[in-house]
Design a protein around this motif. Structure first.
Motif, short mmCIF file in Angstrom:
data_model
loop_
_atom_site.label_atom_id
_atom_site.label_comp_id
_atom_site.label_asym_id
_atom_site.label_seq_id
_atom_site.Cartn_x
_atom_site.Cartn_y
_atom_site.Cartn_z
N PHE A 84 80.12 74.76 24.64
CA PHE A 84 79.44 74.55 26.45
C PHE A 84 77.47 74.80 26.34
CE2 PHE A 84 76.40 76.21 29.02
CZ PHE A 84 77.17 76.40 31.01
N LEU A 85 77.59 73.47 26.32
CA LEU A 85 75.78 73.06 26.60
C LEU A 85 74.74 73.59 27.70
CD1 LEU A 85 73.39 72.54 25.09
CD2 LEU A 85 73.80 70.11 25.66
N ALA A 86 74.06 74.45 28.08
CA ALA A 86 72.94 74.65 28.78
C ALA A 86 71.82 73.95 28.70
CB ALA A 86 72.77 76.31 28.94
N PHE A 87 71.23 73.26 29.09
CA PHE A 87 71.24 71.88 29.42
C PHE A 87 69.35 72.70 29.54
CE2 PHE A 87 73.12 67.07 29.37
CZ PHE A 87 74.52 68.26 28.70
N PRO A 90 68.39 70.67 33.34
CA PRO A 90 69.73 70.05 33.38
C PRO A 90 70.09 68.95 35.04
CG PRO A 90 69.32 72.41 34.17
CD PRO A 90 68.14 71.75 33.36
N ILE A 91 70.98 68.12 34.85
CA ILE A 91 71.22 67.65 35.61
C ILE A 91 70.97 67.07 36.94
CG2 ILE A 91 71.97 64.60 35.36
CD1 ILE A 91 70.18 64.86 33.11
N LEU A 148 74.62 69.85 43.25
CA LEU A 148 74.50 70.39 42.27
C LEU A 148 72.80 70.18 41.61
CD1 LEU A 148 75.42 71.64 39.44
CD2 LEU A 148 76.29 69.45 38.99
N ASN A 149 71.91 71.38 41.82
CA ASN A 149 70.14 71.07 41.00
C ASN A 149 69.59 70.07 42.14
OD1 ASN A 149 70.93 72.56 38.76
ND2 ASN A 149 72.09 70.69 37.73
N GLU A 161 72.76 76.89 35.45
CA GLU A 161 73.00 76.96 33.77
C GLU A 161 74.34 77.83 33.25
OE1 GLU A 161 72.79 72.79 34.17
OE2 GLU A 161 73.13 73.58 31.96
N GLN A 164 77.58 78.64 35.28
CA GLN A 164 78.06 77.88 35.02
C GLN A 164 78.78 78.17 34.14
OE1 GLN A 164 77.73 73.75 34.50
NE2 GLN A 164 75.70 73.82 36.07
N LEU A 168 82.98 79.57 32.93
CA LEU A 168 83.62 78.72 32.05
C LEU A 168 84.10 79.92 30.67
CD1 LEU A 168 81.62 75.44 32.41
CD2 LEU A 168 83.64 75.85 33.54
N ASP B 401 73.66 59.65 32.23
CA ASP B 401 73.15 61.50 31.77
C ASP B 401 74.08 62.08 32.68
OD1 ASP B 401 71.44 61.24 30.20
OD2 ASP B 401 69.35 61.13 31.61
N TYR B 405 76.22 64.46 31.94
CA TYR B 405 76.33 66.25 31.93
C TYR B 405 77.64 66.24 32.58
CZ TYR B 405 74.66 70.31 34.88
OH TYR B 405 74.70 71.15 34.99
N CYS B 408 80.53 67.21 29.68
CA CYS B 408 80.12 68.39 29.05
C CYS B 408 80.74 69.82 29.97
CB CYS B 408 78.23 68.93 28.61
SG CYS B 408 78.08 67.87 27.43
N ARG B 409 81.06 69.45 31.43
CA ARG B 409 82.11 70.78 32.40
C ARG B 409 83.11 70.34 32.08
NH1 ARG B 409 77.99 72.15 30.29
NH2 ARG B 409 75.80 72.94 31.76
#
Lengths: 282, 455
Positions: A84-87, A90-91, A148-149, A161, A164, A168, B401, B405, B408-409
Motif C-alpha cells: 500500500f502507498l499513501a500518496f 492523493p488523486i 473521492l478527494n 489515505e 484507506q 485495506l 494518474d 491510483y 494501487c487500491r
C-alpha cells in the motif's frame, strides 16, 4: 510467519534518467522504517517504483514480497499482494463515492483472485466496518458519501489515505510524506491514526522530512538517502539528528553522493549523470 | 416473400409510396392535409442542401432512404412484441428500462405499429390520456389538433422535420389535464424488428397548467444485425407551472440511422427536465430545441452519450429564451472509444424580450482511445442586456494518474476505467432523481465498456 518486503540493488530510471542507483532495504512485518533525505534524493521514486508506477523503469535489481518477485507485476497485482502507498498527492476521482471505491478496493484486496463483476463484500458488513473505522479515526461519516478527494482540504486528503490504509490492512505500507503540508493538529490526527493501525501485522516505511510522525511512530530503523542511494542506516536517534542538524554532515561523510546530488541539482544531461555515477576517484 | 410485401408499403419515400401510405391510413382530413403539406415541403427540401451549420460534420452519403420501408400490418407487430421483448440473450440490444420500475402506464410500438397500450384506471379517471397517436387522432382529434406539429416540431422546419411530418407512424401521446399530478412514471418503448424497417414515431406530450408527469422512453432494436431507420419527432408542451421529466434513451442497434427532431416549449414558471441518453445507432443526429416561452420558465437538459466502434453521435442543441427571468441549464457528458465520434453544437439564443435570462451550457468529453474524436462547439446569440450566459466544453483523455491510483487500491485496469467512466457520468446522474434512469444508464455504461471490437 513474518513476511518481508525485500529490495535488492534497485536501479530505477525515469524517462531514461537514472534516479535510483542501487537501493537495498528490507522491511519485515511489524517493523517501522523511516526514510529520510533531501529533496530530489529519490524517496518518492522509490515509493512509486514499489507500487508499480509505469513511469518508473527498473533497470536493475529486484523487489520481492515473501520471495515473490514484483518487478513484472502491475500496481493492482502488487496491491493485492498486500502493498500500500499513501500518496503524497492523493488523486481526485470525480463522481466516485468514497464508499463505493473502498468497497471495491477492500473486496479485491481480501479476495485477490476476484475478477471484475464478481460479488462485492456485503453492503451491511462493509458499512459497519467503514463506520467503526471512521469513528476510530475521528472522521465524519459524511465523508463516505463524498466523491473521492474532490474538494477535500489537504488534511482531509491525508486522512482519507489513512482511512484507506485502515480498511485495506496491507502487510506493507509506504507513507510518502503523509505529514507534509498539514497543520500541527492534522499531523497529530494522522500520526495517531497510523499508530493505532500499525502493529505486528504491518511493516511500515515512512518517508518524511518531519519529526512529528516519527514521535508517534518510533522507527526501529532510519535510512538516509542521497542521490539515489541509501548512504546510512541507523536507529531513531539518526532521524532526530537529521531533523535537528540537516544533511550537511551526511554530505560530508559521503562526498561521492554529495557530488552527484550537486550535479543533478545543476541540471546536467543524463550522460553527465552516468559519468558521475561511475566509481569516483576522490 | 408475399407476406413481406403484404405487410409493408413499398420501399422508399417517393410520391407514389406517399399516396399509397396516405390511403392506407384512413385519417381525419386535417391530418391528411398536414401530411400533404409536409410531403410537398419534403420534396422541396430534397432539392436543397442541408443547413451546413448543422450538418457539415455529418456524412449521410451511406444513407439510402429508398432501402427502407414503413410496416403497415398490425399482426406482425404484436407477434414481434410478444416474442422479442422477452429477456434478450444479446446484451447489446433489447430493453433496458422495461422491468425497472412500477409504471402507471405503458405504450409499446414495434415497427411503427402499436403493440401494447396500458394506463392505470385511476389516471384515466382523472382525465390523463396516454396511448397511441394513430388511435388518438381518431378519438381525441379536437384535443390534439391545436398541438400536433403546430408549435414545437414544424413540418416546414427542415428536410428531416418535413420527412417525419409526412410519414409519421405509431406515436405516443401523453396528455395531463390542468393541475393533475402523475406521480408514478409512464413508460414508452419504440422498437424496430424487421430488417430495413423504418420507424417514424412521434412523441407528443401535453401538460396543461399546473400538471406534472414523468415519461421514460427508450428505443431499441429486436435484432442486432437488422438495418433500420428512425426519422422521429418529439414535442413537449408545458403549460404554466407544469412540470415534466422526460427521458429518451436511444439504444438502437449499430445498424440503425437515427434522425430526430425534438422540441420542448415551457410556459410561465414551468419546469422541464429533459434527459437524452445516446447509446445506440450507427449514426445519430438529434436536433433538440428548448424554448422558454413564459416568464420564469426553467429547462434543465441532460445528456449521457457513450459511443464505441465507428458510431457517430451528433447533437444540435438550441436553448431559446423568449421571456424574462428564464433559466436554461444544459449538461452533456460523452464517453468515446475506438474510432467513434461525438459532435455537439450548442447554441443559447436570448431574444429581445428576455432580460434577466440565465443560460448555461456545458459539454465534457472523455476519450478512452486516441482514435476517437469529440467536437464541441458552443455558441451564444444575445439580443438583450442584463443576461447571464455561460458556456464551456472540455475534451480529455482518461487521466493515467487516476488509473494508477485505483490500481494501487487493488482495482484492475479495466475496473479502474469503469469506475472513472461511471464517475464521469455521475454529475449527470446526480441531476436526475429517477432511480430507474440512473440504474439503467449505469448498467448500459457497464455493458458498453465490455463491448467493442476487441472483445
Amino acid at each position: 510467519m513474518v513476511a518481508s518486503l525485500k529490495i535488492q540493488d534497485l536501479h530505477v530510471s525515469v524517462e531514461g534518467l537514472p534516479i535510483l542507483r542501487g537501493v537495498s532495504l528490507e522491511v519485515r512485518q511489524g517493523e517501522i522504517h523511516a526514510l529520510m533525505g533531501p529533496n530530489g534524493s529519490g524517496k518518492s521514486t522509490l515509493a512509486y517504483t514499489l507500487v508499480g508506477h509505469p513511469k518508473y523503469e527498473i533497470t536493475q535489481g529486484s523487489i520481492e514480497i515473501d520471495g515473490k518477485p514484483l518487478n513484472e507485476l502491475d500496481a493492482c497485482e502488487r496491491a493485492r499482494l498486500g502493498l500500500f502507498l499513501a500518496f503524497q498527492y492523493p488523486i481526485v476521482i470525480p463522481g466516485v463515492k468514497v464508499a463505493d471505491f473502498l468497497r471495491h478496493a477492500i473486496t479485491n484486496i481480501r479476495n485477490p483472485d476476484r475478477k471484475e463483476g464478481e460479488g462485492l463484500i456485503p453492503m451491511r458488513e462493509f458499512r459497519k466496518e467503514l463506520k467503526s473505522m471512521m469513528d476510530e479515526l475521528g472522521m465524519d461519516g459524511e465523508f463516505a458519501r463524498r466523491y473521492l478527494n474532490e474538494g477535500f482540504s489537504g488534511g482531509e486528503k491525508k486522512r482519507m489515505e489513512i482511512l484507506q490504509l485502515a480498511m485495506l490492512k496491507p502487510r506493507f505500507a509506504v507513507l510518502d510524506e503523509t505529514d507534509s503540508g498539514l497543520d500541527s493538529d492534522a499531523v497529530r490526527v494522522v500520526s495517531e491514526g497510523l499508530r493505532k493501525l500499525s502493529g505486528p501485522q504491518m511493516g511500515v516505511l515512512i518517508i518524511t522530512h518531519h519529526e512529528r510522525l516519527l514521535e508517534y511512530n518510533v522507527p526501529q530503523f532510519t535510512h538516509v538517502m542521497l542521490a539515489g542511494k541509501i548512504v546510512e542506516t541507523g536507529d531513531a536517534s539518526l532521524a532526530r539528528e537529521l531533523h535537528n542538524e540537516g544533511y550537511s554532515k551526511v554530505r560530508l561523510r559521503h562526498p561521492e553522493e554529495a557530488a552527484e546530488e550537486a550535479a543533478r541539482a545543476s541540471g546536467r544531461s543524463s550522460e553527465a549523470h552516468n559519468r558521475t555515477a561511475e566509481p569516483a576517484s576522490v | 416473400m408475399s407476406t413481406v410485401i403484404a405487410s409493408s408499403s413499398a420501399a422508399g419515400f417517393s410520391q407514389e409510396v406517399f399516396e399509397q401510405f396516405l390511403s392506407s391510413r384512413n385519417e381525419p382530413a386535417w391530418v391528411s392535409e398536414l401530411r400533404r403539406e409536409a410531403f410537398a415541403k419534403y420534396t422541396e427540401f430534397l432539392e436543397q442542401p442541408l443547413d451546413p451549420e448543422e450538418w457539415k460534420r455529418i456524412d449521410l452519403r451511406a444513407l439510402k432512404p429508398s432501402q427502407f420501408h414503413l410496416v403497415t400490418t398490425q399482426a406482425a407487430a404484436e407477434a414481434n412484441a410478444a416474442s422479442g421483448l422477452e429477456a434478450n440473450s444479446d446484451p447489446a440490444i433489447g430493453t433496458l428500462l422495461a422491468d425497472r420500475a412500477e409504471f402507471a402506464g405503458r405504450v409499446i410500438h414495434v415497427d411503427g405499429q402499436l403493440a401494447i397500450s396500458e394506463l392505470s384506471e385511476e389516471l384515466a379517471a382523472r382525465g390523463v390520456v396516454f396511448g397511441s397517436l394513430t388511435q388518438l387522432i381518431q378519438t381525441h382529434g379536437e384535443l390534439l389538433k391545436p398541438y400536433l406539429m403546430q408549435k414545437a416540431v414544424k413540418h416546414d422546419q427542415d428536410r428531416m422535420s418535413a420527412w417525419h411530418a409526412a410519414f409519421w407512424t405509431g406515436g405516443t401521446v401523453l396528455y395531463v389535464p390542468r393541475n393533475v399530478r402523475v406521480e408514478a412514471p409512464l413508460y414508452g418503448l419504440v422498437a424496430l424488428a424487421k430488417d430495413k424497417a423504418a420507424d417514424f414515431s412521434h412523441t407528443l406530450v401535453i401538460l396543461e397548467d399546473g400538471a406534472e408527469a414523468t415519461l421514460l422512453e427508450e428505443t431499441t432494436s429486436l435484432h442486432a444485425t437488422h438495418t433500420g431507420l428512425h426519422v422521429g419527432g418529439v414535442e413537449l408542451l408545458l403549460g404554466q407551472e407544469a412540470r415534466l421529466r422526460y427521458v429518451q434513451l436511444q439504444n438502437w442497434n449499430h445498424r440503425t440511422w437515427h434522425l430526430a427532431t425534438q422540441a420542448g416549449h415551457v410556459e410561465k414558471d414551468g419546469f422541464l427536465q429533459w434527459t437524452v441518453g445516446g447509446l445506440g445507432s450507427r449514426l445519430a443526429h438529434t436536433h433538440q430545441d428548448v424554448s422558454l416561452d413564459g416568464r420564469g420558465a426553467v429547462a434543465q437538459v441532460n445528456g449521457v452519450t457513450f459511443a464505441i466502434n465507428r458510431q457517430v453521435i451528433s447533437y444540435y442543441t438550441q436553448q431559446t429564451h423568449r421571456a424574462p427571468d428564464t433559466r436554461s441549464d444544459l449538461l452533456y457528458k460523452d464517453v468515446l472509444r475506438d474510432e467513434s465520434r461525438v459532435i455537439w453544437r450548442g447554441m443559447i439564443d436570448v431574444e429581445k424580450g428576455a432580460p434577466r435570462t440565465d443560460g448555461y451550457q456545458r459539454n465534457d468529453s472523455l476519450l478512452l482511445s486516441t482514435t476517437a474524436r469529440a467536437d464541441a462547439i458552443p455558441g451564444l446569440e444575445i439580443e438583450t442586456d442584463d443576461v447571464r450566459c455561460t458556456h464551456g466544453a472540455t475534451v480529455g483523455e482518461v487521466d493515467q494518474d487516476q488509473i494508477l491510483y485505483c490500481m494501487c487500491r487493488g482495482l484492475s485496469r479495466h475496473e479502474a476505467m469503469h469506475m472513472i467512466v461511471e464517475g464521469f457520468f455521475q454529475q449527470v446522474y446526480d441531476r436526475i432523481p429517477v432511480p430507474a434512469v440512473q440504474e439503467t444508464l449505469s448498467q448500459a455504461v457497464e455493458r458498453k465498456l465490455g463491448l467493442g471490437r476487441d472483445t
